[in-house]
Design a protein around this motif. Structure first.
Motif, PDB file in Angstrom:
ATOM      1  N   ARG A  18       0.827  -1.212   0.000  1.00  0.00           N
ATOM      2  CA  ARG A  18       0.000   0.000   0.000  1.00  0.00           C
ATOM      3  C   ARG A  18       0.847   1.240   0.000  1.00  0.00           C
ATOM      4  NH1 ARG A  18      -4.394  -0.045  -1.517  1.00  0.00           N
ATOM      5  NH2 ARG A  18      -6.035  -1.275  -0.556  1.00  0.00           N
ATOM      6  N   LEU A 172      -4.334   6.547   7.150  1.00  0.00           N
ATOM      7  CA  LEU A 172      -3.753   5.844   8.301  1.00  0.00           C
ATOM      8  C   LEU A 172      -3.235   4.487   7.880  1.00  0.00           C
ATOM      9  CD1 LEU A 172      -6.535   6.514  10.934  1.00  0.00           C
ATOM     10  CD2 LEU A 172      -4.503   7.821  10.540  1.00  0.00           C
TER      11      LEU A 172
ATOM     12  N   GLU B 292     -11.081  -3.621  -0.079  1.00  0.00           N
ATOM     13  CA  GLU B 292      -9.819  -3.534   0.656  1.00  0.00           C
ATOM     14  C   GLU B 292      -9.628  -2.129   1.224  1.00  0.00           C
ATOM     15  OE1 GLU B 292      -7.619  -5.870   1.209  1.00  0.00           O
ATOM     16  OE2 GLU B 292      -6.103  -4.550   2.072  1.00  0.00           O
ATOM     17  N   ALA B 293      -9.920  -1.114   0.410  1.00  0.00           N
ATOM     18  CA  ALA B 293      -9.769   0.273   0.850  1.00  0.00           C
ATOM     19  C   ALA B 293     -10.686   0.563   2.036  1.00  0.00           C
ATOM     20  CB  ALA B 293     -10.073   1.232  -0.306  1.00  0.00           C
ATOM     21  N   LEU B 296      -9.292  -0.928   5.201  1.00  0.00           N
ATOM     22  CA  LEU B 296      -8.185  -0.147   5.746  1.00  0.00           C
ATOM     23  C   LEU B 296      -8.689   1.076   6.488  1.00  0.00           C
ATOM     24  CD1 LEU B 296      -5.343   0.027   3.116  1.00  0.00           C
ATOM     25  CD2 LEU B 296      -5.225  -0.848   5.412  1.00  0.00           C
ATOM     26  N   VAL B 299     -10.764   0.307  10.123  1.00  0.00           N
ATOM     27  CA  VAL B 299     -10.187  -0.526  11.180  1.00  0.00           C
ATOM     28  C   VAL B 299     -10.060   0.287  12.468  1.00  0.00           C
ATOM     29  CG1 VAL B 299      -7.775   0.034  10.781  1.00  0.00           C
ATOM     30  CG2 VAL B 299      -8.390  -2.258  11.468  1.00  0.00           C
TER      31      VAL B 299
END
Lengths: 457, 422
Positions: A18, A172, B292-293, B296, B299
């Motif tokens: 990422r 983040l 997926e984004a 992230l 979380v």
């Protein structure tokens, strides 16, 4: 070093993918601010700086602990991007406005062909600097109108950083911690000594982790402990008492040593030099002089009694004084008050302040000979306050009835009582005060065993 | 044929890079759209006011109030009609600095190059005189844009605000004072004399988007414009984007994001994370990228931190949780936590070794450094370290969830956490 790097990348693969994706197009815009958090020694700064070096991106790396004022930060950023001459143009105490204006000027002279990165390590210190520094840096891209990205690295989560009225939210990313089996053992095994096999070192690391892993997971601490104790581990091998495959024997040799290390070197009670010297000493019986061992504090005779009296005064409530310290007393009834507050004993809440007269009263009943109230006794109280064994409560200028509080623990008091061979009655007083106040059954029992051990002296 | 394939790859590469570049500029650089979305009436009101100042020479003051990311900066588009002096509360943290910045922007005579001469009083007098000399018909109107207006209200005596609003009330050079802020109660911060000179005109930028309009915006943000150099690629891309927006899981994710906040900044961060995966080998946006984004973004960071604690530290957190449950959230100190921990060791535990008190103290201090536990009064240190009162910064639910995910958690620790009374 490169194989170490590649291993660590394999472990954090998804996070790294990422981060690299975001930085992979240097000639295009990137998100204005990125926040990376994770435990200590998980490789945050190492990985980010390695990526910068490998991809050869223009970056300015600043450690926020070094920047006591924001001017230092501005200076470092400008000199990293535009050279020291640009940084010299900053005025004496630069404000954020000066920095932004100068940056705009410099970047219009030399516009960014690639994304410029500002890496702020230990960013939690920025919360204590200027209140507008953090929000301004998070949106620096918009303020200076240049292709710049700010990366913040920290141990503390983002929610603790957010200013009251909000700010531009960064992306983040979490750097995961090491797992015991796969990563930690392998990383620690890289330090292996060339004269022994890697398998031996790996088994040593496993033994070390067996003792320390449930207490601490910081890679730096574990490496430090591994390096310090390896020579002791190899002692039987050098002396010829065991072979490399006798893991059990080696374990029996090293395990008590590691337990002792946990109480001394791990807590930094002794320095690593002292620890290594002690290992070379054959006589195991010499106990280490640790920093907070009170056994070697030499107090005058009456000071010890004063300290014991202070402890009793702090931890016994005033109404029980009559029962303990007078020759004839009545039975004390457990009042309603006592029953209601039984849950939180004094030993959990901390020492209570007491006036000087009460201290002297208890002192006279505790000390075993007749003592006159001379200035030498009172000056010993002031010395105890200077040594921070007692602390003064309230104002300095209250001369007629000063109040004090005892700041030492029970273990210290027991050690002192041992030294003065205190009479049995004192031990009973200590034990009784604990019986009335403490609610933890086991604590009393262990204390009774300690007290009964002292009886044997 | 092989060469053809290579050429295609190269073309694809170049085109992909261009598409990425465009999307990144849109999502990261926060390029302002030409027309604000969903804010038509407010925009018209603002334009009307500015027009009155520019054309008719009326002095005006207005405050634009809206949450972060609702498009307040769009006001900047109209700066070129005026003699503009934009000042930002974040950067100009003091009236002196702000005044110097205004003087610099307006290119008054006491500016040489970049340096402003004179003290604060002289600068202020000079500025006010310069503004007094003009009148409605002959001078160019001045626009003062005050970003983070609430921060200006914290300056000493609110001098700058008072003077600017005073100028806007008197018949001098036509002046428009525009304040941008995110605080709804900003008028409470103003002093009486400043508030009376303000025209109490507020424009609220509350987004009135519905979810269908939100989806349209998403589609518009992700689509390539018609003037893209490779029309075939852009058609394919736009087609895939439309299909993506109709997918059920993607709609679910966008709906959850919409329920969280309607502003475009959080949307941009979500889309950016998805778009950054697009590369030569993987040249369309897929739903897996968006999922997926979203994972992230949503979380819980404290749960991640709890995952990396040692067993001893985890036991201390469970002890603190039990103390919170028993005493209803009252603050505790290290002695109490150590007490609970000792009770657990002596009664219920088989796997946890009995650690000495200093070792437990070191683990407790590590939790303090991570700010999972905070002292109640942060400055005062009159009390010994073991007796200082603290609070746990985690919730019951967070602790239990973290325990489920903790690697190789011993069963007796889990049992202890689940038991009701410790």
């Amino acid at each position: 070093m490169s194989h170490q790097k590649s291993f660590q990348y394999a472990d954090l693969l998804s996070v790294l993918e990422r981060v690299v994706d975001i930085m992979s197009a240097p000639d295009q815009y990137s998100y204005p601010s990125v926040f990376i958090y994770g435990h200590r020694a998980t490789g945050k700064s190492h990985v980010v700086l390695s990526i910068m070096k490998d991809l050869e991106l223009p970056h300015a790396s600043v450690d926020c602990v070094e920047c006591v004022s924001s001017g230092l930060l501005f200076h470092q950023v400008l000199s990293a991007f535009f050279g020291p001459d640009a940084a010299a143009l900053l005025p004496r105490c630069p404000s954020l406005s000066d920095f932004v204006r100068l940056y705009k000027q410099m970047s219009s002279n030399s516009p960014a062909t690639q994304t410029r990165y500002i890496i702020l390590d230990r960013a939690e210190r920025m919360r204590d600097m200027d209140f507008s520094l953090l929000p301004a840096l998070l949106r620096l891209q918009e303020l200076v109108n240049d292709n710049v990205t700010v990366i913040l690295l920290s141990e503390i989560v983002w929610e603790k950083f957010r200013p009251n009225t909000g700010c531009f939210e960064p992306l983040l990313f979490h750097f995961p911690d090491y797992s015991k089996g796969k990563s930690l053992v392998q990383i620690l095994s890289w330090d292996h000594h060339p004269s022994y096999t890697p398998e031996l070192y790996a088994s040593y690391i496993n033994i070390l982790l067996g003792v320390f892993f449930s207490v601490c997971r910081d890679l730096r601490e574990l490496r430090h402990l591994a390096v310090l104790n390896f020579s002791k581990f190899c002692e039987p091998l050098e002396k010829g008492e065991a072979k490399e495959s006798d893991i059990h024997k080696l374990w029996k040799n090293i395990e008590p040593h590691l337990q002792r290390a946990m109480q001394t070197v791990y807590l930094r009670e002794v320095s690593s030099v002292q620890w290594e010297q002690q290992q070379m000493d054959e006589k195991e019986a010499t106990t280490l002089r640790v920093l907070s061992a009170h056994a070697h504090i030499e107090l005058p005779y009456y000071s010890k009694f004063l300290l014991i009296a202070a402890y009793l005064a702090s931890f016994n409530p005033a109404r029980t004084d009559r029962r303990f310290f007078l020759k004839s007393h009545g039975k004390i009834r457990k009042t309603n008050f006592l029953k209601k507050h039984e849950k939180t004993s004094n030993h959990l809440l901390g020492p209570k302040p007491f006036p000087l007269d009460r201290l002297m009263a208890i002192f006279y009943s505790v000390v075993d000979s007749r003592v006159a109230p001379t200035a030498s006794i009172f000056s010993q109280i002031s010395s105890l306050v200077t040594l921070q064994l007692l602390s003064q409560v309230g104002h300095d200028d209250q001369l007629d009835s000063p109040k004090y509080k005892c700041s030492v623990s029970l273990d210290f008091i027991l050690a002192i009582s041992r030294c003065v061979c205190v009479c049995v009655r004192l031990l009973d007083l200590l034990a009784l005060s604990l019986v009335i106040q403490s609610q933890v059954v086991r604590q009393e029992r262990s204390l009774f065993t300690a007290v009964s051990n002292l009886h044997l002296l | 044929q092989d060469r053809c394939g290579c050429v295609l790859m190269m073309l694809c590469d170049g085109v992909c890079v261009q598409a990425q570049k465009l999307l990144r500029e849109r999502l990261c650089h926060q390029k302002l759209p030409d027309q604000p979305v969903g804010l038509d009436s407010q925009y018209k009101h603002l334009l009307e006011l500015l027009r009155r100042t520019a054309v008719h020479g009326e002095s005006n003051s207005v405050l634009i109030v809206g949450p972060r990311g609702s498009g307040k900066t769009m006001v900047r588009i109209h700066e070129h009609h005026f003699n503009a002096a934009p000042v930002a509360g974040l950067l100009q943290t003091d009236d002196k600095i702000a005044l110097k910045e205004i003087t610099r922007q307006l290119h008054l005579e006491n500016v040489v190059g970049d340096k402003v001469f004179g003290s604060f009083a002289e600068n202020l007098a000079f500025l006010l005189e310069a503004l007094k000399k003009g009148d409605k018909s002959s001078s160019r109107p001045v626009l003062f844009v005050l970003d983070e207006f609430d921060l200006f209200a914290h300056h000493k005596n609110q001098t700058l605000l008072y003077n600017l609003l005073d100028v806007s009330q008197s018949a001098q050079t036509p002046v428009a004072v525009l304040g941008l802020t995110c605080r709804l109660d900003v008028l409470e911060l103003l002093e009486k004399r400043v508030k009376s000179r303000f025209s109490h005109r507020q424009i609220h930028l509350f987004s009135s988007l519905s979810f269908a309009q939100y989806l349209d915006v998403v589609r518009a943000q992700l689509s390539l414009p018609p003037d893209f150099p490779d029309p075939k690629f852009s058609d394919e891309w736009n087609h895939s984007v439309t299909k993506l927006c109709e997918d059920k899981t993607v709609e679910e994710i966008l709906r959850r994001n919409f329920n969280g906040s309607k502003d475009f900044r959080s949307l941009h961060s979500l889309l950016f994370l998805a778009v950054s995966r697009v590369s030569v080998s993987h040249s369309t946006l897929r739903e897996a990228d968006l999922i997926e984004a979203w994972r992230l973004i949503s979380v819980d960071s404290k749960a991640n931190v709890l995952h990396g604690l040692s067993i001893l530290e985890l036991c201390l957190i469970i002890a603190m949780k039990h103390l919170n449950d028993t005493y209803d959230g009252e603050p505790f100190n290290f002695q109490m936590v150590h007490n609970e921990f000792k009770k657990f060791i002596q009664r219920k535990s088989h796997s946890i070794h009995k650690f000495e008190k200093p070792v437990v103290m070191k683990a407790f201090e590590h939790l303090l450094q991570l700010e999972l536990v905070r002292p109640v009064d942060s400055g005062v240190c009159k009390v010994q370290r073991e007796y200082q009162l603290m609070r746990l910064m985690l919730e019951h639910g967070q602790v239990m969830e973290a325990l489920q995910k903790y690697p190789q958690c011993p069963t007796d620790v889990k049992q202890w956490a689940l038991s009701a009374f410790g």
